[in-house]
Design a protein around this motif. Structure first.
Motif, PDB file in Angstrom:
ATOM      1  N   MET A 180     -67.669 -13.086  63.807  1.00  0.00           N
ATOM      2  CA  MET A 180     -68.773 -12.329  64.356  1.00  0.00           C
ATOM      3  C   MET A 180     -69.252 -11.268  63.359  1.00  0.00           C
ATOM      4  O   MET A 180     -70.433 -11.099  63.173  1.00  0.00           O
ATOM      5  CB  MET A 180     -68.317 -11.708  65.680  1.00  0.00           C
ATOM      6  CG  MET A 180     -69.376 -10.929  66.375  1.00  0.00           C
ATOM      7  SD  MET A 180     -70.640 -12.039  66.976  1.00  0.00           S
ATOM      8  CE  MET A 180     -71.688 -10.916  67.805  1.00  0.00           C
ATOM      9  N   GLN A 181     -68.305 -10.559  62.741  1.00  0.00           N
ATOM     10  CA  GLN A 181     -68.691  -9.525  61.787  1.00  0.00           C
ATOM     11  C   GLN A 181     -69.314 -10.132  60.536  1.00  0.00           C
ATOM     12  O   GLN A 181     -70.230  -9.545  59.958  1.00  0.00           O
ATOM     13  CB  GLN A 181     -67.490  -8.674  61.413  1.00  0.00           C
ATOM     14  CG  GLN A 181     -67.011  -7.794  62.542  1.00  0.00           C
ATOM     15  CD  GLN A 181     -65.776  -7.006  62.165  1.00  0.00           C
ATOM     16  OE1 GLN A 181     -65.164  -7.264  61.132  1.00  0.00           O
ATOM     17  NE2 GLN A 181     -65.399  -6.050  62.998  1.00  0.00           N
ATOM     18  N   LEU A 182     -68.841 -11.304  60.144  1.00  0.00           N
ATOM     19  CA  LEU A 182     -69.408 -11.969  58.975  1.00  0.00           C
ATOM     20  C   LEU A 182     -70.871 -12.346  59.242  1.00  0.00           C
ATOM     21  O   LEU A 182     -71.723 -12.171  58.364  1.00  0.00           O
ATOM     22  CB  LEU A 182     -68.596 -13.216  58.620  1.00  0.00           C
ATOM     23  CG  LEU A 182     -69.107 -14.018  57.432  1.00  0.00           C
ATOM     24  CD1 LEU A 182     -69.058 -13.171  56.166  1.00  0.00           C
ATOM     25  CD2 LEU A 182     -68.303 -15.287  57.260  1.00  0.00           C
ATOM     26  N   MET A 183     -71.161 -12.826  60.443  1.00  0.00           N
ATOM     27  CA  MET A 183     -72.542 -13.178  60.793  1.00  0.00           C
ATOM     28  C   MET A 183     -73.437 -11.936  60.769  1.00  0.00           C
ATOM     29  O   MET A 183     -74.586 -11.999  60.327  1.00  0.00           O
ATOM     30  CB  MET A 183     -72.592 -13.830  62.174  1.00  0.00           C
ATOM     31  CG  MET A 183     -71.940 -15.190  62.220  1.00  0.00           C
ATOM     32  SD  MET A 183     -72.881 -16.411  61.321  1.00  0.00           S
ATOM     33  CE  MET A 183     -74.229 -16.625  62.428  1.00  0.00           C
ATOM     34  N   LEU A 184     -72.919 -10.815  61.238  1.00  0.00           N
ATOM     35  CA  LEU A 184     -73.678  -9.574  61.218  1.00  0.00           C
ATOM     36  C   LEU A 184     -73.965  -9.136  59.788  1.00  0.00           C
ATOM     37  O   LEU A 184     -75.094  -8.747  59.467  1.00  0.00           O
ATOM     38  CB  LEU A 184     -72.912  -8.481  61.962  1.00  0.00           C
ATOM     39  CG  LEU A 184     -73.584  -7.112  62.030  1.00  0.00           C
ATOM     40  CD1 LEU A 184     -74.893  -7.210  62.797  1.00  0.00           C
ATOM     41  CD2 LEU A 184     -72.660  -6.105  62.663  1.00  0.00           C
TER      42      LEU A 184
ATOM     43  N   VAL B 293     -77.752  -8.544  55.256  1.00  0.00           N
ATOM     44  CA  VAL B 293     -78.103  -8.849  53.861  1.00  0.00           C
ATOM     45  C   VAL B 293     -79.413  -9.639  53.815  1.00  0.00           C
ATOM     46  O   VAL B 293     -80.293  -9.358  52.988  1.00  0.00           O
ATOM     47  CB  VAL B 293     -76.958  -9.608  53.158  1.00  0.00           C
ATOM     48  CG1 VAL B 293     -77.403 -10.168  51.822  1.00  0.00           C
ATOM     49  CG2 VAL B 293     -75.766  -8.697  52.979  1.00  0.00           C
ATOM     50  N   PHE B 294     -79.570 -10.612  54.710  1.00  0.00           N
ATOM     51  CA  PHE B 294     -80.807 -11.382  54.764  1.00  0.00           C
ATOM     52  C   PHE B 294     -81.996 -10.493  55.108  1.00  0.00           C
ATOM     53  O   PHE B 294     -83.062 -10.610  54.496  1.00  0.00           O
ATOM     54  CB  PHE B 294     -80.687 -12.506  55.794  1.00  0.00           C
ATOM     55  CG  PHE B 294     -81.926 -13.325  55.935  1.00  0.00           C
ATOM     56  CD1 PHE B 294     -82.262 -14.260  54.975  1.00  0.00           C
ATOM     57  CD2 PHE B 294     -82.773 -13.157  57.021  1.00  0.00           C
ATOM     58  CE1 PHE B 294     -83.419 -15.012  55.085  1.00  0.00           C
ATOM     59  CE2 PHE B 294     -83.931 -13.893  57.143  1.00  0.00           C
ATOM     60  CZ  PHE B 294     -84.249 -14.831  56.173  1.00  0.00           C
TER      61      PHE B 294
END
Length: 72
Positions: A1-5, A10-11
């Motif tokens: 979940m944190q990686l997706m955030l 960044v995007f």
């Protein structure tokens, strides 16, 4: 979940930096509607609208399936 955030942030930063480098005036015409603005504003509006549509599709998955005519 944190990686997706983190990937999302960044995007978003990359999209804003890209949009701000494109400050050429443009005209968007759709049917009878006409909008004069800079390319940066148009890009950010398109990104925001796409994010809103994706969030709504994720929040209500049964609506998306119903629109496609797919039954599970």
């Amino acid at each position: 979940m944190q990686l997706m955030l983190i990937v999302g942030i960044v995007f978003a930063i990359g999209a804003v930096l890209f949009a701000l480098q494109n400050n050429v005036p443009v005209t968007v015409t759709f049917a009878l509607w006409r909008f004069d603005s800079t390319l940066a504003v148009v890009l950010l509006l398109a990104l925001g609208l796409g994010a809103l549509i994706a969030a709504l599709a994720a929040a209500f998955p049964e609506v998306g399936i119903g629109l496609l005519g797919v039954s599970l």
